[in-house]
Enzyme design. Sequence first.
Site, mmCIF file in Angstrom:
data_model
loop_
_atom_site.group_PDB
_atom_site.id
_atom_site.type_symbol
_atom_site.label_atom_id
_atom_site.label_comp_id
_atom_site.label_asym_id
_atom_site.label_seq_id
_atom_site.Cartn_x
_atom_site.Cartn_y
_atom_site.Cartn_z
ATOM 1 N N ARG A 38 11.367 -4.841 -1.941
ATOM 2 C CA ARG A 38 10.795 -3.882 -0.994
ATOM 3 C C ARG A 38 9.282 -3.765 -1.187
ATOM 4 O O ARG A 38 8.671 -4.536 -1.925
ATOM 5 C CB ARG A 38 11.470 -2.521 -1.183
ATOM 6 C CG ARG A 38 12.998 -2.531 -0.960
ATOM 7 C CD ARG A 38 13.358 -2.621 0.506
ATOM 8 N NE ARG A 38 14.786 -2.440 0.751
ATOM 9 C CZ ARG A 38 15.395 -1.279 0.973
ATOM 10 N NH1 ARG A 38 14.701 -0.158 0.940
ATOM 11 N NH2 ARG A 38 16.686 -1.238 1.222
ATOM 12 N N LYS A 53 13.257 -2.826 -6.002
ATOM 13 C CA LYS A 53 11.969 -2.122 -5.935
ATOM 14 C C LYS A 53 11.097 -2.487 -7.124
ATOM 15 O O LYS A 53 11.566 -2.553 -8.259
ATOM 16 C CB LYS A 53 12.202 -0.610 -5.894
ATOM 17 C CG LYS A 53 12.983 -0.149 -4.661
ATOM 18 C CD LYS A 53 13.231 1.350 -4.683
ATOM 19 C CE LYS A 53 13.971 1.797 -3.432
ATOM 20 N NZ LYS A 53 14.230 3.254 -3.425
ATOM 21 N N CYS A 71 15.614 9.427 -2.415
ATOM 22 C CA CYS A 71 14.407 8.814 -1.854
ATOM 23 C C CYS A 71 13.124 9.534 -2.269
ATOM 24 O O CYS A 71 12.083 8.915 -2.411
ATOM 25 C CB CYS A 71 14.508 8.749 -0.330
ATOM 26 S SG CYS A 71 15.770 7.597 0.253
ATOM 27 N N CYS A 80 20.571 14.005 0.103
ATOM 28 C CA CYS A 80 21.715 13.306 -0.473
ATOM 29 C C CYS A 80 21.305 12.708 -1.804
ATOM 30 O O CYS A 80 20.114 12.713 -2.149
ATOM 31 C CB CYS A 80 22.219 12.222 0.490
ATOM 32 S SG CYS A 80 21.262 10.688 0.441
ATOM 33 N N LYS A 117 18.915 -3.762 -2.551
ATOM 34 C CA LYS A 117 17.461 -3.652 -2.515
ATOM 35 C C LYS A 117 16.882 -3.781 -3.923
ATOM 36 O O LYS A 117 17.548 -3.502 -4.929
ATOM 37 C CB LYS A 117 17.049 -2.319 -1.909
ATOM 38 C CG LYS A 117 17.589 -1.098 -2.640
ATOM 39 C CD LYS A 117 17.305 0.162 -1.845
ATOM 40 C CE LYS A 117 17.982 1.378 -2.480
ATOM 41 N NZ LYS A 117 17.788 2.591 -1.675
ATOM 42 N N CYS A 132 12.653 14.475 1.253
ATOM 43 C CA CYS A 132 12.936 13.319 2.108
ATOM 44 C C CYS A 132 13.135 13.784 3.550
ATOM 45 O O CYS A 132 13.333 14.978 3.806
ATOM 46 C CB CYS A 132 14.170 12.589 1.613
ATOM 47 S SG CYS A 132 15.718 13.484 1.923
ATOM 48 N N ARG A 188 9.778 0.754 9.468
ATOM 49 C CA ARG A 188 9.015 1.011 8.247
ATOM 50 C C ARG A 188 8.024 -0.124 7.984
ATOM 51 O O ARG A 188 8.381 -1.300 8.076
ATOM 52 C CB ARG A 188 9.981 1.141 7.070
ATOM 53 C CG ARG A 188 9.338 1.460 5.736
ATOM 54 C CD ARG A 188 10.391 1.483 4.636
ATOM 55 N NE ARG A 188 11.349 2.556 4.831
ATOM 56 C CZ ARG A 188 12.595 2.537 4.352
ATOM 57 N NH1 ARG A 188 13.034 1.481 3.681
ATOM 58 N NH2 ARG A 188 13.404 3.550 4.546
ATOM 59 N N CYS A 215 18.499 10.900 9.519
ATOM 60 C CA CYS A 215 19.088 10.056 8.474
ATOM 61 C C CYS A 215 20.614 10.178 8.496
ATOM 62 O O CYS A 215 21.162 11.282 8.365
ATOM 63 C CB CYS A 215 18.552 10.444 7.104
ATOM 64 S SG CYS A 215 19.284 9.464 5.767
#
Length: 582
Positions: A151, A234, A500, A496, A232, A455, A81, A461
């Site tokens: 991120r 953001k 995302c 899920c 993480k 997503c 990414r 994934c």
Amino acid sequence: MTSPSGNSETPLKKSKVEEIKEASSGLYGTIPDEIGAEHVCFSETSIQVLKHHGTYQQDNRDLRSERRKAGLDKDYRMMVRTKTPGGLMTAEGYLACDDLASKYGQDDLRITSRQGFQFHGVLKGNLRALIKDLNTFAQMHTKGACGDVVRNVTCSNVVDIDPAYAKLGADLFALSTKISDHFLPQSRSYYDLWLDDEKVSIDADGNVSYKAKHAAKPEDEPIYKQAYLPRKFKIGVATDFDNSIDVYTNDLGVIACTKDGKITGYEILIGGGLGHSHSKQDTYARLGSAIANVAESEIIPVIEAVVGVQRDFGNREQRHQARMKYTIDGMGLEAFREKVQEYYGKPLPAATGIAPSAQPDYLGWHKEITPGLNYVGIWVENGRIRDFADGIKFRTGLRKIIETYKPSVRLTAHHNIVLSGIGDADVDAVKAIMAEYGLPTQDSISPLRRMEMACPALPLCGLALAEAEREMPRLLKQVEDLGHGDADVIIRMTGCPNNCARPASAEIGIIGRGPNKYNVYVGGNRTGTRLNTLVKDTITVEDLPATLGKLLGDWKAEREDGEAFGDWAHRVGYEELTARLA
């Protein structure tokens, strides 16, 4: 280490991931020993460290059963990414990424919901070459694109070109990049592992081995310290008239407040995050809460204070409770704010409570601030830049335009793409190429599809419980066939509950519950300031079209003048809608 609430000095047991990060000597870990090894995959220890370098290990789940029966390993692949603040890149950078997708990936690029590119299908043996070539030829890096750090910083991607921003008096792209750069990990591991050819030996087959080992001591990380963040983090930058990035869904949001088109201050939001778990009732989606309104010069110091509090008080024992939203709710918002003031070193100015007024997607043709220049927003189905055999030739069409006219390229948080700097004399020629390859704007797709997102989910994934990207086009076609292609509604789907594609803040959110099963949520609004609510649990994929058709039909029959779907659902009430769908 203290408890997540900050109210106890009782040491907590650290999770396995925390132990791995602390022992990594500044994000080296065992990567130097494993990257050139013949084994087709990395160890679990290296997987956790590799995330901070911008890559995840995955495998093709479609092939698991077949390969297991044949006695073969899983079909391991790496996902890489990019970290591109605001999604901004040059034409040359885009073309380099397109080349590398063929050289090292699976012949496509995936625009993320956070304005980056993802390369899928990368073999372990190609990982170093891809990351090095991204830095060299695309002038992009992957450092901190994943992992327990700040991120990619998102930002509305037309802030320097759209006339609505003409009087702003500030460069929000520059601010986003400044924030991103400030919070990059300081360890030399990224340079040593991926970029410094003096430290490696590469044989004729491209196999990599490291000539010298790094010193086995922790690197100096002035912001993150030895263990980095608990999870993480953001950050997004928006304005009070443009919430195209869903600023409230970030751990920390910055809203530029305006009066007569000029910035008067910056609202700081904290505690957003949509990920949760179906099986853990103590997890949930949360939108950000405003805690201060500051001058531009104070934005980074305030963010650093917030990051510091989360670093020191976030939960390092249970990763499902480690996002900052849980730290805030555990301490209480006001107690968390007071702790931020302590780290900041002075009182925080009060928040104004301002909220964004729109969530534009910038599809179609628009005039730029500079006379004679234009930009065009192109819709990309689920962000997948690929030539579809029986559909749109996204990859070839975009490449032809970008090679020929060298526009600036901007990835959007709705995983679409904006091409800017197109001269008046070239508009018709660009339109002709778009028509030749079927590249759509808002005029060539149904309103139902305009704001859709899904997503990647299966097959790569590892967290996906159900399909998303591969199912969404079929689902929308079925809903269109029911007569609802004219429904202008924000609809998002994930495989899920990690969210995302941000279904939890959509007017209609569809979240994978298990194989071919989903939960349906409704009631988010058009400005991204309200979460939706569950109205149908564990519905089969076969029943999804009829369920959505029922909801959209009721909305059309009952809506007040100009009432959006999410506002109608919120007004009618979730108990009532749940009963209707029972």
